[in-house]
Design a protein around this motif. Structure first.
Motif, mmCIF file in Angstrom:
data_model
loop_
_atom_site.group_PDB
_atom_site.id
_atom_site.type_symbol
_atom_site.label_atom_id
_atom_site.label_comp_id
_atom_site.label_asym_id
_atom_site.label_seq_id
_atom_site.Cartn_x
_atom_site.Cartn_y
_atom_site.Cartn_z
ATOM 1 N N LEU A 1 -34.575 -36.319 36.829
ATOM 2 C CA LEU A 1 -35.702 -36.808 36.034
ATOM 3 C C LEU A 1 -35.591 -36.368 34.578
ATOM 4 N N LEU A 2 -35.029 -35.192 34.354
ATOM 5 C CA LEU A 2 -34.914 -34.670 32.997
ATOM 6 C C LEU A 2 -33.981 -35.487 32.118
ATOM 7 N N GLN A 3 -33.208 -36.374 32.718
ATOM 8 C CA GLN A 3 -32.315 -37.225 31.934
ATOM 9 C C GLN A 3 -33.030 -38.442 31.366
ATOM 10 N N GLN A 4 -34.278 -38.651 31.754
ATOM 11 C CA GLN A 4 -35.031 -39.780 31.226
ATOM 12 C C GLN A 4 -35.305 -39.595 29.730
ATOM 13 N N PRO A 5 -35.525 -40.690 29.002
ATOM 14 C CA PRO A 5 -35.834 -40.574 27.572
ATOM 15 C C PRO A 5 -37.117 -39.781 27.350
ATOM 16 N N SER A 6 -37.103 -38.948 26.328
ATOM 17 C CA SER A 6 -38.281 -38.151 26.006
ATOM 18 C C SER A 6 -39.318 -39.009 25.305
ATOM 19 N N VAL A 7 -40.503 -38.456 25.160
ATOM 20 C CA VAL A 7 -41.573 -39.114 24.407
ATOM 21 C C VAL A 7 -41.677 -38.449 23.046
ATOM 22 N N GLY A 8 -41.328 -39.175 22.010
ATOM 23 C CA GLY A 8 -41.492 -38.657 20.650
ATOM 24 C C GLY A 8 -40.262 -38.064 20.019
#
Length: 473
Positions: free
Chosen positions: A149-156
């Motif tokens: 899950l940590l590989q998903q794009p971040s927010v901001g």
């Protein structure tokens, strides 16, 4: 926040130097957040935030496809500034994901006793906040591994994954906690609101005393104490909640936390005869005899010591980075905060010094039995997104967990300590690791020394004999 006495060795903290240069409380196993205890409360985003979210949603309909319900248990009370930041992050999430219902419950620090039975009963809790160390140790049957899950794009943080948007040393520190807890190596928590143990000082008093640079050695520390004394200020204060930090700080700075851990667990009492212990006792005698220690320390009950610092009656106080927020009402908006690491002590073994730092963070964790993982993790991304982390810095005076985020002014100098450090020290540099021996003997006898009731030789003899007697049954 009255977070105290909790927190492995980590060789990655030097990575944070680049980060910080770009950017500017009762005891337990690892410190958890501790603003003043407040009643539990269940809350949803405020009316104004909800209205804003609704308006944004109508302007930009969500294409996320996420739906269902997400339940988030927070460790903050609804009166704390962290709660307002969380509410705003949820409002933004709702604006972009209007088909997702979010149930937010502010538990305060009661979450530490409520979360385990709630999870074990099967109650729906998708996301919860807790100290990562204690959570992984006590709730390892319930926590979700987050590596993928940590590989998903971040927010901001454009172009960065969630993992890459966070301070490297913090996310890697969380990884070390997994194996310590007996879990498969990986990421089971996302760090937020980092903290460190440092000396906090009043910049105005330092300037008045002619102190032009923070002390980095014990000799410079003594010179600063003398300068503060000359202007009529108690150089050093502490209270009953943080006495362990001073003795642990000195011995850890000289010898490192592994040595200090061994000291308080030594069954023979012989380690207390090490020359560094005599040196420590002699230096404490000097602090006491020269009047560098506040005469109030014998009776100071938390938060008396930190209040004296905030009121300008004392110059230095060893505490956590939550301190400026804790005493903000007393110190006032014009108080100029500074901070520095425990100074380097001579004649050590090379394992201490400025390379070591007691640091950690709170954490966001997910229930491995969550029935709505996609929506739950999407909300997590907003909570550790750059906007929310900047909100934590601005509104709660907390260190942000994201890269390239401006630190709060009262903690700006803490960046130097993070930059120096390469090793993660436990709370009190290991001085509390002796359990009942630490609480019942090490700290009380330290106070006898600090208040002039014991000579250095008498201190060494008493501690050596007490250790042998305690562990001999």
């Amino acid at each position: 926040m009255n977070n105290r006495r909790k927190l492995g060795t980590l060789a990655l903290l030097s990575l944070i130097l680049t980060v910080v240069l770009l950017a500017g409380c009762s005891k337990s196993a690892a410190p958890s957040a501790s603003p003043s205890e407040s009643p539990s409360a269940t809350a949803t985003p405020s009316a104004s935030a909800s209205e804003s979210a609704t308006a944004s949603a109508s302007e930009s309909p969500s294409a996320s496809g996420l739906e269902g319900k997400v339940v988030f248990w927070s460790m903050w009370s609804n009166t704390e500034p962290q709660a307002k930041v969380i509410e705003a992050a949820i409002a933004e999430f709702k604006a972009n994901n209007p088909a997702v219902e979010v149930e937010l419950k502010f538990n305060g620090r009661d979450i530490n006793k409520l979360i385990k039975p709630a999870l074990e009963s099967g109650q729906q809790i998708d996301i919860f906040e807790q100290d990562p160390g204690s959570a992984l140790a006590n709730l390892k049957d319930h926590v979700m591994k987050l590596d993928d899950l940590l590989q998903q794009p971040s927010v901001g943080s454009d172009g960065k994954s969630v993992k890459d948007s966070l301070i490297p040393s913090l996310i890697e520190w969380v990884k070390t906690l997994s194996t310590e807890a007996g879990l498969e190596e990986g990421y089971y928590a996302i760090p937020q609101q980092p903290y460190a143990v440092l000396f906090f000082y009043n910049k105005a008093l330092f300037e008045k005393a002619g102190i032009t640079a923070v002390p980095t050695s014990w000799e410079e520390f003594l010179a600063a104490c003398e300068a503060l004394k000359q202007i009529g200020v108690d150089p050093i204060t502490f209270d009953d909640a943080y006495r362990d930090l001073f003795i642990g700080g000195y011995l850890g700075s000289a010898m490192g936390s592994d040595w200090t851990d061994s000291l308080v667990k030594d069954k023979t009492g012989e380690m207390w005869k090490d020359p560094i212990v005599k040196q420590f006792a002699s230096d404490m005698q000097q602090l006491q005899e020269k009047g560098y220690l506040s005469k109030k320390i014998a009776g100071n009950k938390y938060p008396a010591g930190q209040q004296d610092l905030a009121l300008g009656k004392a110059g230095m106080y060893l505490n956590g980075t939550w301190l400026p927020n804790e005493v903000a009402a007393t110190a006032g908006p014009d108080f100029r905060w500074g901070s520095f690491q425990f100074p380097t002590v001579s004649n050590g073994n090379g394992e201490g010094g400025l390379q070591g730092l007691t640091f950690g963070a709170q954490g966001l964790l997910m229930n491995k039995n969550s029935k709505n993982v996609p929506a739950a993790f999407e909300l997590v991304k907003y909570l550790v997104g750059k906007k929310a982390q900047q909100g934590m810095a601005d509104q709660a005076l907390a260190i942000p967990a994201t890269l390239d985020t401006e630190w709060p002014a009262p903690l700006a100098e803490a960046a130097t300590a993070f930059g120096n450090a390469k090793v993660n020290m436990p709370w009190g540099n290991g001085i509390d690791n002796g359990g009942d021996f630490s609480t019942g003997t090490v700290i009380p006898v330290f106070m006898e020394l600090a208040t002039g009731k014991l000579s250095p030789d008498a201190y060494v003899d008493k501690m050596s004999g007490a250790a042998k007697k305690f562990y001999g049954g």
